[in-house]
Design an enzyme around this catalytic site. Structure first.
Site, PDB file in Angstrom:
ATOM      1  N   ASN A  95       4.717  -1.216  -4.731  1.00  0.00           N
ATOM      2  CA  ASN A  95       5.041  -0.142  -4.571  1.00  0.00           C
ATOM      3  C   ASN A  95       5.076   1.074  -5.565  1.00  0.00           C
ATOM      4  O   ASN A  95       5.477   1.331  -6.287  1.00  0.00           O
ATOM      5  CB  ASN A  95       6.155   0.276  -3.815  1.00  0.00           C
ATOM      6  CG  ASN A  95       6.689  -0.721  -2.994  1.00  0.00           C
ATOM      7  OD1 ASN A  95       6.055  -1.967  -2.854  1.00  0.00           O
ATOM      8  ND2 ASN A  95       8.124  -0.808  -2.310  1.00  0.00           N
ATOM      9  N   VAL A  96       3.321   1.980  -4.680  1.00  0.00           N
ATOM     10  CA  VAL A  96       3.278   3.385  -5.859  1.00  0.00           C
ATOM     11  C   VAL A  96       2.742   4.253  -3.757  1.00  0.00           C
ATOM     12  O   VAL A  96       2.182   4.251  -2.902  1.00  0.00           O
ATOM     13  CB  VAL A  96       1.990   3.131  -5.624  1.00  0.00           C
ATOM     14  CG1 VAL A  96       1.286   4.354  -6.486  1.00  0.00           C
ATOM     15  CG2 VAL A  96       1.933   2.002  -6.917  1.00  0.00           C
ATOM     16  N   HIS A 102       9.466  -1.809  -6.351  1.00  0.00           N
ATOM     17  CA  HIS A 102       9.362  -0.358  -6.068  1.00  0.00           C
ATOM     18  C   HIS A 102       9.625   0.608  -7.278  1.00  0.00           C
ATOM     19  O   HIS A 102       9.888   0.277  -8.627  1.00  0.00           O
ATOM     20  CB  HIS A 102      10.540   0.171  -5.353  1.00  0.00           C
ATOM     21  CG  HIS A 102      10.620  -0.976  -4.295  1.00  0.00           C
ATOM     22  ND1 HIS A 102      10.632   0.214  -3.281  1.00  0.00           N
ATOM     23  CD2 HIS A 102      11.044  -2.017  -3.744  1.00  0.00           C
ATOM     24  CE1 HIS A 102      11.043  -0.839  -2.140  1.00  0.00           C
ATOM     25  NE2 HIS A 102      11.255  -2.255  -2.284  1.00  0.00           N
ATOM     26  N   GLY A 103       9.317   1.914  -6.885  1.00  0.00           N
ATOM     27  CA  GLY A 103       8.623   3.336  -8.265  1.00  0.00           C
ATOM     28  C   GLY A 103       7.805   3.126  -9.171  1.00  0.00           C
ATOM     29  O   GLY A 103       7.096   3.277 -10.165  1.00  0.00           O
ATOM     30  N   THR A 130       4.679   7.780  -4.827  1.00  0.00           N
ATOM     31  CA  THR A 130       4.778   9.475  -5.141  1.00  0.00           C
ATOM     32  C   THR A 130       3.209   9.898  -6.107  1.00  0.00           C
ATOM     33  O   THR A 130       2.733  10.875  -5.773  1.00  0.00           O
ATOM     34  CB  THR A 130       5.622   9.805  -6.211  1.00  0.00           C
ATOM     35  OG1 THR A 130       6.294   9.311  -5.288  1.00  0.00           O
ATOM     36  CG2 THR A 130       5.910  10.812  -7.008  1.00  0.00           C
ATOM     37  N   ASP A 151       7.709   1.457   5.151  1.00  0.00           N
ATOM     38  CA  ASP A 151       9.134   0.858   4.220  1.00  0.00           C
ATOM     39  C   ASP A 151      10.070   1.778   4.402  1.00  0.00           C
ATOM     40  O   ASP A 151      10.049   2.605   4.409  1.00  0.00           O
ATOM     41  CB  ASP A 151       8.271   1.757   2.900  1.00  0.00           C
ATOM     42  CG  ASP A 151       8.333   1.335   1.917  1.00  0.00           C
ATOM     43  OD1 ASP A 151       8.245   0.377   1.303  1.00  0.00           O
ATOM     44  OD2 ASP A 151       8.179   2.622   1.106  1.00  0.00           O
ATOM     45  N   HIS A 152      10.910   1.200   3.657  1.00  0.00           N
ATOM     46  CA  HIS A 152      12.821   1.749   4.170  1.00  0.00           C
ATOM     47  C   HIS A 152      12.783   2.493   4.951  1.00  0.00           C
ATOM     48  O   HIS A 152      13.540   2.985   4.811  1.00  0.00           O
ATOM     49  CB  HIS A 152      12.859   3.197   2.350  1.00  0.00           C
ATOM     50  CG  HIS A 152      12.447   2.415   1.239  1.00  0.00           C
ATOM     51  ND1 HIS A 152      14.134   2.043   0.395  1.00  0.00           N
ATOM     52  CD2 HIS A 152      11.152   2.757  -0.371  1.00  0.00           C
ATOM     53  CE1 HIS A 152      12.949   1.585  -0.884  1.00  0.00           C
ATOM     54  NE2 HIS A 152      11.848   1.798  -0.553  1.00  0.00           N
ATOM     55  N   HIS A 192      12.218   5.725  -6.942  1.00  0.00           N
ATOM     56  CA  HIS A 192      11.088   6.254  -6.778  1.00  0.00           C
ATOM     57  C   HIS A 192      11.084   7.389  -7.458  1.00  0.00           C
ATOM     58  O   HIS A 192      11.943   7.935  -8.172  1.00  0.00           O
ATOM     59  CB  HIS A 192      11.773   5.970  -4.964  1.00  0.00           C
ATOM     60  CG  HIS A 192      12.340   5.172  -4.397  1.00  0.00           C
ATOM     61  ND1 HIS A 192      13.204   4.614  -3.881  1.00  0.00           N
ATOM     62  CD2 HIS A 192      11.006   4.283  -4.178  1.00  0.00           C
ATOM     63  CE1 HIS A 192      12.665   3.140  -3.545  1.00  0.00           C
ATOM     64  NE2 HIS A 192      11.777   3.455  -3.685  1.00  0.00           N
ATOM     65  N   GLY A 193       9.359   8.513  -7.185  1.00  0.00           N
ATOM     66  CA  GLY A 193       9.643   9.386  -7.626  1.00  0.00           C
ATOM     67  C   GLY A 193       8.886   9.909  -8.939  1.00  0.00           C
ATOM     68  O   GLY A 193       8.944   8.657  -9.777  1.00  0.00           O
TER      69      GLY A 193
HETATM   70  P1  13P Z   1       6.936   6.029  -6.039  1.00  0.00           P
HETATM   71  O1  13P Z   1       7.190   6.681  -5.574  1.00  0.00           O
HETATM   72  O2  13P Z   1       8.208   6.108  -7.663  1.00  0.00           O
HETATM   73  O3  13P Z   1       5.996   5.605  -6.502  1.00  0.00           O
HETATM   74  O4  13P Z   1       7.477   4.731  -5.625  1.00  0.00           O
HETATM   75  C1  13P Z   1       7.020   3.672  -4.328  1.00  0.00           C
HETATM   76  C2  13P Z   1       7.851   3.083  -3.749  1.00  0.00           C
HETATM   77  O5  13P Z   1       8.616   2.624  -3.976  1.00  0.00           O
HETATM   78  C3  13P Z   1       8.193   3.004  -2.338  1.00  0.00           C
HETATM   79  O6  13P Z   1       9.017   2.712  -1.586  1.00  0.00           O
END
Ligand code: 13P
Length: 292
Positions: free
Chosen positions: A237-238, A215-216, A240, A82-83, A181-182
């Site tokens: 995507n999950v 994302h996020g 945090t 990821d990223h 994210h977060g």
């Molecule tokens: P979160 O940490 O907000 O769940 O986002 C995850 C994410 O997009 C990872 O690429």
């Protein structure tokens, strides 16, 4: 079943109007729990690792653990990096056995993002069935080593989306549409649903071609998640929330068992809590029973 790349499972999800959960794990205990939850639900699965665990445990160790779990699983499972802004690490992950890689050059200029993303796509496709995700616009917040302030966050320009996908030859596309994210500062973050719909129509028309990634995931309300899925988000995507689950479960266990020195019991507490979190997400995303 077992070891697969992301593209086919996500085209199927787009077609079926559900999303596959893509869960970031930081260690093997979490990885096993996420697999166990997806097996119980008979859901297709994307395991993800961010760059920090990929460097700390090493891509070869993570890919070997993934392969051992996926080969004996009754569901299709993808392992995604990821990223990653480091082209060398993207290549190393693909060499080691990751089946999907995200090159994140979204902070670069449009042309440089294309150049870097295309170079990773060419490399991964040259190895065989390894698929690649790219990002356009910049998703805000903190994900591992990538920190994007509110000022730096930028939405994806739909006019550039088709050119980006065509010139990079990526398999999955992550357009920035306002998610972050977060932990969100508000329960109702401003998301750009119309932009997602426009991008989906531009890239997919009437038959699914380019799976879209959201994302996020952490903190989004269930009805918002379902709306994003209905508009074409098929990889969700999950990260945090799973980190919080791990740390809270560990803390809760230790606060009542401070005199015990049995790490296996902490692992079991983390396993149980992680399974609950992942099963809930699978239900919201609508992918339970879609493994076949
Ligand atoms: P979160 O940490 O907000 O769940 O986002 C995850 C994410 O997009 C990872 O690429």
């Amino acid at each position: 079943m077992g070891v697969v790349s992301a593209r086919e499972m996500l085209l199927k999800a787009t077609e079926g109007k559900y999303a596959v959960g893509a869960f970031n794990v930081t260690n093997i205990v979490q990885m096993e729990a996420v697999v166990e939850a997806a097996e119980r639900k008979q859901a297709p699965l994307i395991l993800q690792t961010s760059v920090t665990p990929a460097r700390f445990l090493g891509v070869r160790v993570l890919a070997a653990a993934y392969r051992a779990m996926a080969e004996s699983a009754s569901i299709p499972i993808c392992l995604h990096l990821d990223h990653c802004a480091d082209v060398g690490l993207c290549r190393a992950a693909a060499d080691a056995g990751y089946t999907n890689v995200m090159i994140d050059a979204s902070k670069e200029t449009f042309e440089e993002n294309i150049r870097l993303t295309a170079s990773v796509a060419d490399y991964c496709h040259g190895l065989g069935d390894i698929t690649v995700e790219g990002e356009l616009g910049t998703v805000g917040g903190v994900e591992d080593q990538i920190k994007v302030t509110e000022d730096e966050a930028a939405l994806c320009d739909p006019d550039q989306a088709e050119e980006f996908v065509r010139r990079t030859r990526i398999d999955l596309f992550a357009p920035a549409i306002g998610t972050a994210h977060g932990v969100y500062k508000t329960k109702t973050p401003k998301l750009h649903f119309d932009r997602l719909r426009t991008i989906f129509d531009l890239l997919n028309g009437t038959s699914p071609r380019v799976p879209l990634v959201i994302h996020g995931g952490t903190g989004l309300q269930d009805d918002v998640v379902r709306r994003l899925v209905a508009l074409g988000g098929c990889k969700f995507n999950v990260s945090t929330e799973l980190k919080h689950t791990l740390i809270d479960a560990t803390f809760d266990y230790l606060s009542t068992h401070r005199d015990e020195y049995d790490p296996g019991r902490i692992d079991r507490a983390v396993n149980k809590a992680t399974i609950q979190t992942v099963e809930r997400w699978i239900d919201v995303l609508g992918c339970a029973g879609k493994a076949g």
